[in-house]
Scaffold this motif. Structure first.
Motif, short mmCIF file in Angstrom:
data_model
loop_
_atom_site.label_atom_id
_atom_site.label_comp_id
_atom_site.label_asym_id
_atom_site.label_seq_id
_atom_site.Cartn_x
_atom_site.Cartn_y
_atom_site.Cartn_z
N MET A 1 29.73 63.94 6.30
CA MET A 1 28.66 63.04 5.89
C MET A 1 29.06 61.59 6.15
N GLU A 2 28.06 60.78 6.40
CA GLU A 2 28.27 59.35 6.60
C GLU A 2 28.75 58.71 5.30
N PRO A 3 29.66 57.74 5.39
CA PRO A 3 30.06 57.00 4.17
C PRO A 3 28.87 56.21 3.62
N LEU A 4 28.86 56.02 2.31
CA LEU A 4 27.83 55.22 1.65
C LEU A 4 28.42 53.89 1.24
N GLN A 5 27.61 52.84 1.26
CA GLN A 5 28.05 51.52 0.81
C GLN A 5 27.09 51.00 -0.23
N LYS A 63 32.80 51.22 -0.39
CA LYS A 63 32.41 52.23 0.60
C LYS A 63 32.91 53.56 0.04
N GLY A 65 33.40 57.82 0.48
CA GLY A 65 33.38 59.07 1.20
C GLY A 65 32.69 60.09 0.30
#
Length: 87
Positions: A1-5, A63, A65
């Motif tokens: 999954m894409e990291p979230l910020q 950020k 994971g």
């Protein structure tokens, strides 16, 4: 999954930690209850995390994971890593 910020917030008098992904987050709102934060900001997630690193402070930009996102309201996110982003 894409990291979230976004901005991590430790809700007062609860064990709940949230991520506010809205770039217009106002640090002065940091002590508001979850319901009021949901009314002000559209993109809020509840974080499920084992341990938060000591360098992470409430209101700080991070950020994440992520291993899984549950479809709830607000969504619950299983966090694998938290990294502080210095603005």
């Amino acid at each position: 999954m894409e990291p979230l910020q976004g901005y991590i917030v430790f809700l007062k008098e609860t064990d709940i930690t949230i991520l506010i992904r809205d770039e217009n987050f106002n640090i002065q709102d940091i002590d508001l209850p979850l319901k009021e934060l949901q009314d002000r900001y559209n993109d809020i997630m509840i974080l499920i995390v084992d341990k938060i690193p000591k360098d992470i402070i409430s209101g700080g930009k991070v950020k994440l994971g992520v291993s899984k996102i549950l479809e709830s309201d607000p969504p619950k996110v299983f966090v694998t890593k938290i990294v502080r982003i210095d603005a």
